[in-house]
Scaffold this active site. Structure first.
Site, PDB file in Angstrom:
ATOM      1  N   VAL A  94      17.455  -6.328  24.649  1.00  0.00           N
ATOM      2  CA  VAL A  94      17.997  -5.641  23.217  1.00  0.00           C
ATOM      3  C   VAL A  94      17.550  -6.688  22.170  1.00  0.00           C
ATOM      4  O   VAL A  94      16.940  -6.045  20.945  1.00  0.00           O
ATOM      5  CB  VAL A  94      19.477  -5.809  23.102  1.00  0.00           C
ATOM      6  N   ASP A 110      13.666  -5.819  21.468  1.00  0.00           N
ATOM      7  CA  ASP A 110      13.502  -4.385  20.999  1.00  0.00           C
ATOM      8  C   ASP A 110      13.842  -4.548  19.456  1.00  0.00           C
ATOM      9  O   ASP A 110      13.158  -4.050  18.480  1.00  0.00           O
ATOM     10  CB  ASP A 110      14.755  -3.313  21.481  1.00  0.00           C
ATOM     11  N   LYS A 163       6.965   0.120  23.480  1.00  0.00           N
ATOM     12  CA  LYS A 163       8.057   0.904  22.587  1.00  0.00           C
ATOM     13  C   LYS A 163       9.037  -0.181  22.125  1.00  0.00           C
ATOM     14  O   LYS A 163       9.406  -1.346  22.803  1.00  0.00           O
ATOM     15  CB  LYS A 163       8.961   1.622  23.403  1.00  0.00           C
TER      16      LYS A 163
END
Length: 389
Positions: free
Chosen positions: A128, A131, A164
């Site tokens: 998390v 990201d 990503k």
């Protein structure tokens, strides 16, 4: 880059212009494994700084979930190597995976004075946190370099070779995001030793996914050593083999399709039915846990079609139990939830379903349609496997 100019216009009355441009983006990124990364005698990070950012500030974003002694060790490392490190400790977890956290990183980068090239921001933490940092790096000054150091097993086996980034928005998982690979990833498996058992088990959901779609040997390793791998927090003799096979398998699937121009991806296995459930029940189900149940549910669909045997479905269920993964959540028995998930998947995949479906353990194909009857039968099979009906 090539640009094609049109023929000269026949008349000078008014401007008529049409340009056709084709550009190729050259992307290179690197992954290095080094145990005890933050031991002061390990100069890998310090050498990276001296090579690219000597004398400059370093912005470092650290996961607030890290143990205090590790955060102290990280600060001591940069101080010992005389690196002007500015550290932001950011709360993480799915509930904090939002645009506000991204903007907090952006403000921090402004405060530190990070350049567009050179002194890459370093993210240290779980998936998390990474990201969030990656997304912030992708939008700050239209994109700055960043370095990723995963501290969880999920971050190691799932996110470390991905391009990503993303955050949740309006109840949808990773609805906002970008493609912005870290220029360098450092993996230190000794950081996993202090992880809670649930975090280790959670990561096994993504390892299981890779085993099911393309690596029967990896499945065998989980089947034979799953208990010990989890009990030792992946400090077991077979841990390196499992981690390496998971990473290399993911890299093989992603490297030629980093920007997802092809939306038919076997790595989406386990990520069709689980996203809306995961977001609805946070934190009851962690990401890898939801993925694993999705893997089992989708295997039940494949069993109905004769693509996988009853015995193999039961082996999948047994491995999940062995590594401490949940094998059922009540929402996976709700067919209406699955219909919604299929509709959302079609939107995410350009109108096609592209549902990965097993052809035995270690092999995967695709289907473009799943009937309501199949959903109901798969839910019944899942319930039966867990003694819920």
């Amino acid at each position: 880059m090539t640009t094609t100019l049109p023929d000269a216009p026949a008349t000078t009355e008014g401007l008529t212009l049409s340009l056709d441009t084709t550009a190729v983006l050259d992307i290179r990124y690197r992954l290095d494994v080094s145990d005890n990364l933050f031991a002061q005698e390990n100069t890998l990070l310090a050498d990276n700084h001296r090579a690219s950012s000597l004398g400059e500030r370093r912005a470092i974003v650290v996961d607030g979930a890290l143990p205090e002694n590790l955060r102290e060790r990280i600060s001591a490392y940069f101080a010992a190597h005389e690196i002007d490190a500015h550290v932001l400790t950011l709360p993480s977890g799915e509930a904090r995976k939002d645009i506000d956290s991204v903007l907090a990183v952006v403000e921090f980068l402004d405060t530190v004075g990070v350049k567009r090239t050179g002194n890459a921001v370093i993210g240290i933490g779980g998936n998390v946190l990474l990201d969030i940092v990656g997304f912030a790096a992708s939008i700050y000054r239209r994109g700055i370099p960043w370095i990723r150091i995963p501290t969880t097993l999920l971050g190691v086996v799932d996110g470390c070779v991905s391009a990503k980034t993303g955050v949740n928005h309006r109840g949808a998982r990773n609805r906002l995001g970008s493609f912005h690979p870290a220029e360098q990833t450092f993996i230190d498996s000794t950081l996993l030793a202090s992880l809670p058992e649930r975090q280790i088990s959670n990561a096994c959901g993504e390892i299981l996914k890779m085993a099911l779609i393309k690596d029967a040997t990896l499945f065998d390793l989980l089947e034979q050593h799953g208990n010990e791998l989890v009990a030792t927090a992946f400090q077991h003799p077979q841990a390196h083999a499992v981690i390496e096979r998971a990473i290399v398998g993911m890299h093989t699937e992603l490297r030629d399709n980093l920007w997802e121009r092809d939306l038919q991806r076997i790595v989406d296995y386990g990520h069709i039915f689980s996203p809306p459930i995961e977001m609805a029940v946070v934190p009851d189900l962690l990401h890898g846990e939801a993925v694993a149940i999705d893997c089992l549910f989708t295997a039940a669909i494949a069993e109905q079609r004769g693509r996988i045997s009853k015995q193999d479905v039961e082996r999948i269920h047994a491995v999940m139990t062995q590594v401490g993964l949940p094998t059922l959540h009540p929402m996976f028995l709700d067919v209406e939830v699955h219909r919604h998930a299929l509709a959302e998947s079609r939107l995410h995949r350009g109108g096609a379903l592209n549902l990965p479906i097993l052809d035995g353990i270690g092999a995967c194909g695709f289907t473009q349609d799943v009937s309501s009857n199949e959903l109901e039968a798969a839910a019944a099979r899942l319930a039966n496997l867990n003694g819920a009906r």
